[in-house]
Design a protein around this motif. Structure first.
Motif, PDB file in Angstrom:
ATOM      1  N   ARG A 101       0.706  -1.217   0.003  1.00 41.59           N
ATOM      2  CA  ARG A 101      -0.079   0.073   0.054  1.00 41.59           C
ATOM      3  C   ARG A 101       0.917   1.166  -0.135  1.00 41.59           C
ATOM      4  NH1 ARG A 101      -5.206  -1.492   1.268  1.00 41.59           N
ATOM      5  NH2 ARG A 101      -5.175  -3.526   2.326  1.00 41.59           N
ATOM      6  N   SER A 147     -10.236 -10.867  -7.282  1.00 46.24           N
ATOM      7  CA  SER A 147     -10.720  -9.603  -6.211  1.00 46.24           C
ATOM      8  C   SER A 147     -11.595  -8.870  -6.733  1.00 46.24           C
ATOM      9  CB  SER A 147      -9.196  -8.861  -6.027  1.00 46.24           C
ATOM     10  OG  SER A 147      -9.452  -7.634  -5.069  1.00 46.24           O
ATOM     11  N   TYR A 192     -14.351  -7.993   0.649  1.00 41.93           N
ATOM     12  CA  TYR A 192     -13.426  -7.404   2.026  1.00 41.93           C
ATOM     13  C   TYR A 192     -13.525  -8.467   3.107  1.00 41.93           C
ATOM     14  CZ  TYR A 192     -12.726  -2.747  -0.179  1.00 41.93           C
ATOM     15  OH  TYR A 192     -12.147  -2.067  -0.820  1.00 41.93           O
ATOM     16  N   ASN A 197      -4.304  -9.527   5.037  1.00 43.68           N
ATOM     17  CA  ASN A 197      -4.242  -8.433   4.055  1.00 43.68           C
ATOM     18  C   ASN A 197      -5.009  -7.085   4.383  1.00 43.68           C
ATOM     19  OD1 ASN A 197      -2.046  -9.560   2.542  1.00 43.68           O
ATOM     20  ND2 ASN A 197      -3.583 -10.158   0.867  1.00 43.68           N
ATOM     21  N   THR A 198      -6.142  -7.411   4.948  1.00 46.10           N
ATOM     22  CA  THR A 198      -7.007  -6.227   5.084  1.00 46.10           C
ATOM     23  C   THR A 198      -7.014  -5.619   6.574  1.00 46.10           C
ATOM     24  OG1 THR A 198      -8.799  -7.609   5.903  1.00 46.10           O
ATOM     25  CG2 THR A 198      -8.740  -6.992   3.477  1.00 46.10           C
ATOM     26  N   ARG A 199      -5.908  -6.051   7.281  1.00 45.60           N
ATOM     27  CA  ARG A 199      -5.836  -5.486   8.785  1.00 45.60           C
ATOM     28  C   ARG A 199      -5.744  -4.048   8.743  1.00 45.60           C
ATOM     29  NH1 ARG A 199      -4.471  -8.310  13.006  1.00 45.60           N
ATOM     30  NH2 ARG A 199      -4.038  -9.984  11.733  1.00 45.60           N
ATOM     31  N   LEU A 201      -6.838  -1.799   7.043  1.00 43.23           N
ATOM     32  CA  LEU A 201      -8.237  -1.048   6.566  1.00 43.23           C
ATOM     33  C   LEU A 201      -9.142  -1.075   7.897  1.00 43.23           C
ATOM     34  CD1 LEU A 201      -8.795  -2.403   2.967  1.00 43.23           C
ATOM     35  CD2 LEU A 201      -7.957  -0.089   3.706  1.00 43.23           C
ATOM     36  N   ARG A 202      -9.141  -2.545   8.312  1.00 38.31           N
ATOM     37  CA  ARG A 202      -9.952  -2.841   9.411  1.00 38.31           C
ATOM     38  C   ARG A 202      -9.643  -1.807  10.802  1.00 38.31           C
ATOM     39  NH1 ARG A 202      -9.137  -7.943  11.080  1.00 38.31           N
ATOM     40  NH2 ARG A 202      -7.737  -8.588   9.301  1.00 38.31           N
ATOM     41  N   SER A 208     -12.808   1.528   7.680  1.00 39.44           N
ATOM     42  CA  SER A 208     -13.407   0.349   7.945  1.00 39.44           C
ATOM     43  C   SER A 208     -15.052   0.697   8.089  1.00 39.44           C
ATOM     44  CB  SER A 208     -13.251  -0.180   9.220  1.00 39.44           C
ATOM     45  OG  SER A 208     -14.027  -1.183   9.754  1.00 39.44           O
ATOM     46  N   ILE A 211     -16.336   1.278   4.482  1.00 39.39           N
ATOM     47  CA  ILE A 211     -16.704  -0.013   3.827  1.00 39.39           C
ATOM     48  C   ILE A 211     -17.719  -0.840   4.029  1.00 39.39           C
ATOM     49  CG2 ILE A 211     -15.399  -2.519   3.548  1.00 39.39           C
ATOM     50  CD1 ILE A 211     -12.654  -0.991   3.708  1.00 39.39           C
ATOM     51  N   TRP A 220     -17.805  -7.991   7.655  1.00 40.25           N
ATOM     52  CA  TRP A 220     -16.733  -8.255   6.590  1.00 40.25           C
ATOM     53  C   TRP A 220     -16.816  -9.730   6.657  1.00 40.25           C
ATOM     54  CZ3 TRP A 220     -12.179  -5.354   5.386  1.00 40.25           C
ATOM     55  CH2 TRP A 220     -12.247  -4.206   5.852  1.00 40.25           C
TER      56      TRP A 220
END
Length: 255
Positions: A101, A147, A192, A197-199, A201-202, A208, A211, A220
């Motif tokens: 990212r 994805s 999501y 990989n999404t930690r 964002l959460r 979060s 989303i 999620w």
């Protein structure tokens, strides 16, 4: 009146499935689902030795073989692919992946190169090798992990978006060539999902919340939400499904 579906078409007993990126997250969830449906599992990951997925598979009464490989290393991918091809597996799940990212204007080129290598180039190289015996016998299942960013642009993930868009195209290209030869090539596009990989964002409260506000299902996803799609695409139930990219996203793309 049509005949009721035979649920035995989802049975994978006697099949062997290769699952890359099987040590955790989505890959581990798919490996567990395929084992529950009856398949023996070959799990391939850079961290497979530290994973508990082997124990999980064996607890389902299935055999498990773990193979370590860095999907950013072309030589390792080719070596592992050739060795697995000799085992003539029935199912290949191309799930290994990584994400970097950073805003596009400052995105490091070495990060771009590694994401493309792991998420796209290694997928093609591995599939060439493992699908060879499938094409010779006229039967096999290849499943890619695409994805939501196979359909959308995302933010601060230009390499990941480019790779996953490439995975969607590769799924269709291989399907065009291999469907007439008895090999089904399809992809699952997770939404999501709560994984490493999404930690980031959460853990970002604003992202979060934004989303979750767009996901009609209101939560999620979990790795086990992909189980049904994986078993379907790996089984004879999907014998007339080719070149499909199946979203499992809680309704995100329909919003």
């Amino acid at each position: 009146m049509s005949r009721p579906a035979d649920l035995g078409m989802f049975d994978l007993t006697g099949k062997t499935a290769v699952v890359t990126g099987a040590s955790r997250g989505i890959g581990a969830g798919i490996a567990e689902a395929l084992a529950t449906a009856g398949a023996d599992i070959i799990g391939v990951s850079a961290n497979i030795a530290a994973s508990t997925i082997g124990e999980t598979v064996r607890a389902r009464g299935r055999r498990f073989q773990g193979i370590q490989a860095d999907f950013g290393d072309r030589g390792q991918v080719l070596e592992v692919g050739a060795a697995i091809a000799d085992l003539s597996p029935d199912i290949l799940v191309n799930n290994a992946g990584t994400i970097e990212r950073a805003p596009a204007a400052e995105h490091p080129l070495d990060a771009w190169d590694r994401v493309l290598a792991v998420n796209l180039s290694s997928q093609f190289a591995l599939t060439q090798l493992i699908a060879g015996p499938m094409l010779e016998r006229g039967a096999g299942k290849v499943i890619f992990t695409a994805s939501l960013l196979s359909f959308q642009g995302g933010i601060n993930v230009p390499g990941y978006t480019a790779a996953k868009s490439g995975v969607a195209g590769l799924t269709k290209a291989l399907s065009n060539e291999w469907a007439p030869r008895g090999v089904n090539v399809n992809a699952i596009a997770p939404g999501y999902i709560a994984t490493d990989n999404t930690r980031a964002l959460r853990e970002d409260a604003d992202r979060s919340e934004a989303i979750l506000a767009r996901i009609p299902a209101g939560r999620w996803g979990r790795a086990d939400d992909l189980a049904g799609a994986a078993v379907f695409l790996a089984s004879t139930a999907s014998d007339y499904v080719d070149g499909a990219i199946l979203p499992v996203d809680g309704g995100w793309l329909g919003r």
